[in-house]
Scaffold this motif. Structure first.
Motif, PDB file in Angstrom:
ATOM      1  N   MET A 190       0.843  -1.189   0.000  1.00  0.00           N
ATOM      2  CA  MET A 190       0.000   0.000   0.000  1.00  0.00           C
ATOM      3  C   MET A 190       0.887   1.251   0.000  1.00  0.00           C
ATOM      4  SD  MET A 190      -2.993   1.172   2.698  1.00  0.00           S
ATOM      5  CE  MET A 190      -4.040  -0.240   2.355  1.00  0.00           C
ATOM      6  N   LYS A 191       0.683   2.135  -0.964  1.00  0.00           N
ATOM      7  CA  LYS A 191       1.524   3.327  -1.062  1.00  0.00           C
ATOM      8  C   LYS A 191       1.254   4.296   0.082  1.00  0.00           C
ATOM      9  CE  LYS A 191       2.917   3.733  -5.856  1.00  0.00           C
ATOM     10  NZ  LYS A 191       2.980   4.621  -7.030  1.00  0.00           N
ATOM     11  N   LYS A 192       2.330   4.923   0.546  1.00  0.00           N
ATOM     12  CA  LYS A 192       2.219   5.938   1.584  1.00  0.00           C
ATOM     13  C   LYS A 192       2.046   7.302   0.927  1.00  0.00           C
ATOM     14  CE  LYS A 192       5.106   3.597   5.045  1.00  0.00           C
ATOM     15  NZ  LYS A 192       6.324   3.737   5.891  1.00  0.00           N
ATOM     16  N   VAL A 193       0.941   7.964   1.246  1.00  0.00           N
ATOM     17  CA  VAL A 193       0.624   9.271   0.673  1.00  0.00           C
ATOM     18  C   VAL A 193       0.557  10.290   1.799  1.00  0.00           C
ATOM     19  CG1 VAL A 193      -1.062  10.636  -0.624  1.00  0.00           C
ATOM     20  CG2 VAL A 193      -0.677   8.227  -1.218  1.00  0.00           C
ATOM     21  N   CYS A 194       1.368  11.329   1.684  1.00  0.00           N
ATOM     22  CA  CYS A 194       1.354  12.413   2.672  1.00  0.00           C
ATOM     23  C   CYS A 194       0.693  13.635   2.032  1.00  0.00           C
ATOM     24  CB  CYS A 194       2.763  12.747   3.138  1.00  0.00           C
ATOM     25  SG  CYS A 194       2.794  14.095   4.359  1.00  0.00           S
ATOM     26  N   ILE A 195      -0.412  14.070   2.603  1.00  0.00           N
ATOM     27  CA  ILE A 195      -1.101  15.267   2.140  1.00  0.00           C
ATOM     28  C   ILE A 195      -0.706  16.435   3.039  1.00  0.00           C
ATOM     29  CG2 ILE A 195      -3.354  16.360   1.811  1.00  0.00           C
ATOM     30  CD1 ILE A 195      -4.472  13.629   1.117  1.00  0.00           C
ATOM     31  N   ILE A 196      -0.244  17.512   2.433  1.00  0.00           N
ATOM     32  CA  ILE A 196       0.215  18.684   3.181  1.00  0.00           C
ATOM     33  C   ILE A 196      -0.705  19.852   2.844  1.00  0.00           C
ATOM     34  CG2 ILE A 196       2.151  20.221   3.664  1.00  0.00           C
ATOM     35  CD1 ILE A 196       4.041  18.048   2.671  1.00  0.00           C
ATOM     36  N   VAL A 197      -1.311  20.449   3.869  1.00  0.00           N
ATOM     37  CA  VAL A 197      -2.212  21.582   3.669  1.00  0.00           C
ATOM     38  C   VAL A 197      -1.829  22.693   4.639  1.00  0.00           C
ATOM     39  CG1 VAL A 197      -4.094  20.115   2.869  1.00  0.00           C
ATOM     40  CG2 VAL A 197      -3.952  20.710   5.275  1.00  0.00           C
ATOM     41  N   SER A 198      -2.227  23.915   4.292  1.00  0.00           N
ATOM     42  CA  SER A 198      -1.864  25.057   5.143  1.00  0.00           C
ATOM     43  C   SER A 198      -3.062  25.956   5.410  1.00  0.00           C
ATOM     44  CB  SER A 198      -0.747  25.879   4.483  1.00  0.00           C
ATOM     45  OG  SER A 198      -1.108  26.291   3.181  1.00  0.00           O
ATOM     46  N   GLN A 199      -3.087  26.491   6.633  1.00  0.00           N
ATOM     47  CA  GLN A 199      -4.051  27.504   7.063  1.00  0.00           C
ATOM     48  C   GLN A 199      -5.499  27.072   6.800  1.00  0.00           C
ATOM     49  OE1 GLN A 199      -2.600  29.589   8.848  1.00  0.00           O
ATOM     50  NE2 GLN A 199      -0.488  29.405   8.095  1.00  0.00           N
ATOM     51  N   VAL A 252       7.732   8.397   2.596  1.00  0.00           N
ATOM     52  CA  VAL A 252       6.484   8.336   1.844  1.00  0.00           C
ATOM     53  C   VAL A 252       6.765   8.146   0.352  1.00  0.00           C
ATOM     54  CG1 VAL A 252       5.297   9.783   3.525  1.00  0.00           C
ATOM     55  CG2 VAL A 252       6.323  10.847   1.516  1.00  0.00           C
ATOM     56  N   ASP A 253       5.787   7.639  -0.360  1.00  0.00           N
ATOM     57  CA  ASP A 253       5.888   7.440  -1.803  1.00  0.00           C
ATOM     58  C   ASP A 253       5.356   8.636  -2.584  1.00  0.00           C
ATOM     59  OD1 ASP A 253       6.707   4.551  -1.691  1.00  0.00           O
ATOM     60  OD2 ASP A 253       4.755   4.394  -0.694  1.00  0.00           O
ATOM     61  N   VAL A 254       4.346   9.303  -1.999  1.00  0.00           N
ATOM     62  CA  VAL A 254       3.677  10.411  -2.684  1.00  0.00           C
ATOM     63  C   VAL A 254       3.506  11.566  -1.719  1.00  0.00           C
ATOM     64  CG1 VAL A 254       1.595  11.159  -3.910  1.00  0.00           C
ATOM     65  CG2 VAL A 254       2.383   8.778  -4.126  1.00  0.00           C
ATOM     66  N   VAL A 255       3.837  12.773  -2.172  1.00  0.00           N
ATOM     67  CA  VAL A 255       3.522  14.000  -1.442  1.00  0.00           C
ATOM     68  C   VAL A 255       2.532  14.789  -2.282  1.00  0.00           C
ATOM     69  CG1 VAL A 255       4.404  16.240  -0.683  1.00  0.00           C
ATOM     70  CG2 VAL A 255       5.661  14.155  -0.146  1.00  0.00           C
ATOM     71  N   HIS A 256       1.453  15.214  -1.658  1.00  0.00           N
ATOM     72  CA  HIS A 256       0.414  15.984  -2.364  1.00  0.00           C
ATOM     73  C   HIS A 256       0.109  17.222  -1.530  1.00  0.00           C
ATOM     74  CE1 HIS A 256      -3.865  16.010  -4.343  1.00  0.00           C
ATOM     75  NE2 HIS A 256      -3.201  17.136  -4.519  1.00  0.00           N
ATOM     76  N   THR A 257       0.393  18.403  -2.098  1.00  0.00           N
ATOM     77  CA  THR A 257       0.238  19.649  -1.347  1.00  0.00           C
ATOM     78  C   THR A 257      -0.944  20.463  -1.865  1.00  0.00           C
ATOM     79  OG1 THR A 257       1.676  21.018  -2.742  1.00  0.00           O
ATOM     80  CG2 THR A 257       2.739  19.703  -1.013  1.00  0.00           C
ATOM     81  N   HIS A 258      -1.518  21.247  -0.923  1.00  0.00           N
ATOM     82  CA  HIS A 258      -2.647  22.119  -1.232  1.00  0.00           C
ATOM     83  C   HIS A 258      -2.408  23.491  -0.606  1.00  0.00           C
ATOM     84  CE1 HIS A 258      -5.488  18.896  -2.597  1.00  0.00           C
ATOM     85  NE2 HIS A 258      -4.744  18.157  -1.792  1.00  0.00           N
ATOM     86  N   LEU A 259      -2.637  24.522  -1.378  1.00  0.00           N
ATOM     87  CA  LEU A 259      -2.537  25.925  -0.982  1.00  0.00           C
ATOM     88  C   LEU A 259      -1.077  26.376  -0.920  1.00  0.00           C
ATOM     89  CD1 LEU A 259      -5.443  25.937   1.611  1.00  0.00           C
ATOM     90  CD2 LEU A 259      -5.538  26.572  -0.816  1.00  0.00           C
ATOM     91  N   VAL A 260      -0.894  27.686  -0.950  1.00  0.00           N
ATOM     92  CA  VAL A 260       0.418  28.250  -1.288  1.00  0.00           C
ATOM     93  C   VAL A 260       1.502  27.878  -0.292  1.00  0.00           C
ATOM     94  CG1 VAL A 260       1.691  30.389  -1.653  1.00  0.00           C
ATOM     95  CG2 VAL A 260      -0.603  30.147  -2.596  1.00  0.00           C
ATOM     96  N   GLU A 261       1.277  28.111   0.998  1.00  0.00           N
ATOM     97  CA  GLU A 261       2.328  27.823   1.978  1.00  0.00           C
ATOM     98  C   GLU A 261       2.667  26.347   2.008  1.00  0.00           C
ATOM     99  OE1 GLU A 261       1.114  29.397   5.737  1.00  0.00           O
ATOM    100  OE2 GLU A 261       1.707  31.444   5.243  1.00  0.00           O
ATOM    101  N   ALA A 262       1.641  25.507   2.017  1.00  0.00           N
ATOM    102  CA  ALA A 262       1.886  24.063   2.044  1.00  0.00           C
ATOM    103  C   ALA A 262       2.672  23.618   0.821  1.00  0.00           C
ATOM    104  CB  ALA A 262       0.560  23.316   2.120  1.00  0.00           C
ATOM    105  N   THR A 263       2.381  24.215  -0.322  1.00  0.00           N
ATOM    106  CA  THR A 263       3.072  23.834  -1.550  1.00  0.00           C
ATOM    107  C   THR A 263       4.539  24.241  -1.504  1.00  0.00           C
ATOM    108  OG1 THR A 263       1.037  23.912  -2.837  1.00  0.00           O
ATOM    109  CG2 THR A 263       3.103  24.154  -4.049  1.00  0.00           C
TER     110      THR A 263
END
Length: 370
Positions: free
Chosen positions: A1-10, A80-91
């Motif tokens: 199972m792939k490890k996916v890290c979602i990064i979000v800000s504010q 992690v295998d995948v990093v997925h970011t959302h919004l400017v600071e997190a990206t």
């Protein structure tokens, strides 16, 4: 199972992440990095679901280096295998350490369109850095995809078009108790009709054109109530000045944030969303939510609305930056029962057809597995 890290800000709450966890947690091993204030609604939700949520306190540029370092250490340990970011600071704070660590799949969702070109030219260089660090970019509308290609020279091979999906039952189902509670909280005098706006108070959302339209409506509907939700932002002072100058006390209400958006839409007799041009709204989730909730709406066309909103078929469309047209459209929706019934029915139908969750999950999981 792939490890996916979602990064979000504010973010305090964004229900789309809850839907993603519910829909894809059997396929992927999710973890989250939450940048901003600790103790958010999202962090509590994730912990209740047994999903790791690493919180990084961050309140501006002064905390940037520390945030990048903390993300770097977290990603290095998690492998992690995948990093997925959302919004400017997190990206910015997430893609840089992911790029240094050479994580093979580095994705960011582009949630803004040409905002930096209009309002913050310094931000363009950060967008281009993000484009470079990412292996994949999710464009949420075709116009965002075109902007990435034509103005920022991103290879089309790097871009995947994925519209936001929504759980239509969340907005369609009637929570009568929740509606009554919100009505008692926000409209205890039972003023009618209620005109609703759910939009951050920034210039390009066009709220400054709705206020004069509502002032005109008060001449024929003196008991009307204007509700402004998500009422904070860099244009808030100007909005407050206009409200005080043009509307009588008691005719409007500001709500900083309401978690129960489904019930909130049900309070509105008419929903109004009028961004100032076709490009500035990257997507416009509220276009979809309002129609899913069955709330008759007055719109200008921007973002995703260009793809599916049709005048007098599923909403009433008005020209950009035109208070007189907004006022006339609100009045017609209130008085024309046939039009109101038509746009409610067709609005729900088109949302079911174009924005259900499963196609969103399928495209996102395909990208994670790529």
């Amino acid at each position: 199972m792939k490890k996916v890290c979602i990064i979000v800000s504010q973010i305090d709450r964004a229900i789309a992440f809850e839907w993603t966890v519910e829909g894809l947690s059997k396929q992927f091993d999710f973890s989250f990095v939450l940048i901003g204030k600790k103790g958010s609604f999202l962090s509590r939700y994730l912990k209740e679901k047994g999903i790791e949520a690493y919180e990084i306190e961050c309140s501006g540029k002064k905390d940037a280096l520390r945030a990048v370092w903390k993300v770097f250490n977290y990603l290095r340990k998690k492998k992690v295998d995948v990093v997925h970011t959302h919004l400017v600071e997190a990206t910015l704070y997430g893609l840089l350490p992911a790029w240094i660590l050479r994580i093979k799949r580095r994705i960011y969702t582009r949630h803004h369109s040409d905002y930096n070109y209009k309002y913050s030219p310094k931000g363009i260089k950060y967008d281009k850095l993000s484009n470079w660090w990412a292996t994949d970019i999710i464009a949420i509308t075709e116009q965002v995809r075109q902007l990435l290609i034509e103005r920022e020279n991103v290879s089309p091979k790097k871009i995947t078009l994925i519209h936001h999906g929504i759980d239509t039952t969340y907005f369609k189902n009637q929570d009568e108790q929740g509606i009554r509670e919100l009505s008692a909280k926000y409209n205890p005098q039972s003023r009618q009709p209620v005109i609703g706006v759910i939009a951050r108070q920034t210039h390009w959302k066009g709220i400054q054109y709705t206020i004069p339209a509502f002032a005109e409506l008060l001449k024929t509907h003196p008991d009307a109530l204007l509700i402004l939700a998500n009422a904070s932002g860099d244009y808030e002072a100007e909005i407050d000045r206009m409200l005080a100058a043009q509307l009588p006390a008691g005719s409007y209400l500001k709500i900083k944030y309401e978690y129960d958006t489904s019930s909130l839409y049900k309070l509105f007799d008419v929903y109004v969303h009028v961004p100032i041009d076709e490009v500035v709204e990257a997507f416009g989730q509220v276009y979809v939510e309002a129609l899913a909730a069955g709330t008759p709406s007055v719109f200008t066309l921007s973002g995703i609305a260009l793809d599916f909103i049709k005048d007098r078929h599923n909403a009433v469309v008005v020209p950009h930056c035109n208070s007189e047209a907004i006022g006339k459209a609100i009045a017609e929706v209130l008085t024309n029962d046939s039009l109101r019934s038509t746009i409610i029915s067709n609005g729900r139908e088109v949302v079911e057809e174009k924005f259900s969750l499963q196609p969103f999950f399928d495209k996102l999981s395909h990208l994670y597995e790529k």
